[in-house]
Scaffold this motif. Sequence first.
Motif, short mmCIF file in Angstrom:
data_model
loop_
_atom_site.label_atom_id
_atom_site.label_comp_id
_atom_site.label_asym_id
_atom_site.label_seq_id
_atom_site.Cartn_x
_atom_site.Cartn_y
_atom_site.Cartn_z
N LEU A 85 0.86 -1.18 0.00
CA LEU A 85 0.00 0.00 0.00
C LEU A 85 0.90 1.24 0.00
CD1 LEU A 85 -2.54 -1.19 2.70
CD2 LEU A 85 -3.12 -0.72 0.31
N MET A 87 0.86 5.43 0.00
CA MET A 87 -0.06 6.52 0.33
C MET A 87 0.66 7.86 0.28
SD MET A 87 -1.83 4.46 3.51
CE MET A 87 -0.30 3.64 3.95
N ALA A 96 -3.79 7.12 -2.74
CA ALA A 96 -3.34 5.80 -2.29
C ALA A 96 -3.35 4.86 -3.48
CB ALA A 96 -4.23 5.26 -1.18
N LEU A 128 -7.35 6.88 4.64
CA LEU A 128 -6.35 5.98 4.08
C LEU A 128 -6.71 4.52 4.37
CD1 LEU A 128 -3.04 7.89 4.88
CD2 LEU A 128 -4.07 7.51 2.63
N ALA A 150 3.55 5.73 3.86
CA ALA A 150 2.84 6.98 3.61
C ALA A 150 3.83 8.13 3.52
CB ALA A 150 1.83 7.25 4.73
#
Length: 436
Positions: A85, A87, A96, A128, A150
């Motif tokens: 993932l 972000m 994202a 998120l 992130a």
Amino acid sequence: MRAGPSQEEVRQHNLGALLRHVHFEGPTSRTVLAAELGLNRSTILGLVGDLAAAGLVREETPQETGRAGRPSLVVSPEPARAHVLAMDVGVERLSAALVGLGGAFLDRRTHPWPDGHPQDPGHVADLLAEFAHQMLARTPAGSVCVGAAAAVRGIVRHPDGLVGLTPNMGWKGVDLAGALAERLRPDVPVLVANEANLGALAEHRRGTGRGSRNLIYLHGEIGIGAGVIAAGELLRGERGYAGEIGHLTVNPHQGRPCGCGARGCLEAEAGERALLEAAGRDGRSTGAEAVRAVVAAADLGDTAARAALHRVGDWLGIGIASLANLLDPELVVLGGTLRDVFLGSAAQVRSRINTNALAAVREGLRLRVSELGDDTVLIGAAELAFAELLARPLETLVQLSGPSRTSPSSPSSPSSPSSPLAGAAGPSELSGAAGR
């Protein structure tokens, strides 16, 4: 005295080296892998077999080469097996993406901020996590999320990832990694880094900086940040705050006020607000499109837009010259809105560098715009999240695999995407990065 690495340690190292190669370079023949990694063909065969059995790579017959003899099989990364993932907490929007091994974007989400500014950290973490839930719910059975990272526009401490200050967002002392870990599965490592550092990582590994061991990446929006690759490694500093180019004082006496509390910082003189104000567009639309509109107007002969780009290019060139004198890079890459600003003011930027940088430093110095465009920061976040898998492929996959760990866990129904991913907070491997 230790005798040296064991056979298993050597094998693990080689597995990581092979997986990194196909992750960054794409489909590669066994013959080329043997030559690039300095290993014999039988060793390559065994390593590929182990990675293929784990589902991380696949082997295919190459297209017709026109050469006589049996062609060497091509090894490719398998994006459906392991993903991360990525972000990006931007000043204009939240983004994202679900990124598969090899760098393939499998899914993505974007949420613009209605008032032009991000909300409080808890709300950001909720959104998120919601994006994560939506994207992970669509992944095939057996796929594994091996990490999350992130990016933020602010000062991020290393190694714990604490967001110390975001001058243009109003955050202070925010544990965004912890907030995300509470909302994501406890077994998924969560990392937080500064967006300019991630941009440097992306351009170094997948963009215009590939092959360059000493580069500076400058990212511009409302603020300006720098990520530095020195001798092939990301430069962090003692606490992760290296690269504070945005708060380099360039105009101390008559400078504009900066969000950090000082005056005359580079981002105050060469950032988005300075450009729009100088072009007479202050108070109208803001953001990347507004910056591009100024550049387009200058191209059409708008004298105010041209003067604004001239002024901002002047300060930007001074900042780059100072960085070049300090770090002696071979390449400076401009991304975010600085990409557009540079394209509209390249002559002025180069003129200031020629005036302010040492002759020996500017000799051979290359200035380039980002190859990766608006995805630069997300790509960098993905690479940060993939780091552990690329270092220890099989071990990491075993730790994160299993029926209970290949899909999002939440007491909410998967058909309720408004609910964030839930789960008890667990240990997270956090990463700080230089920022502003």
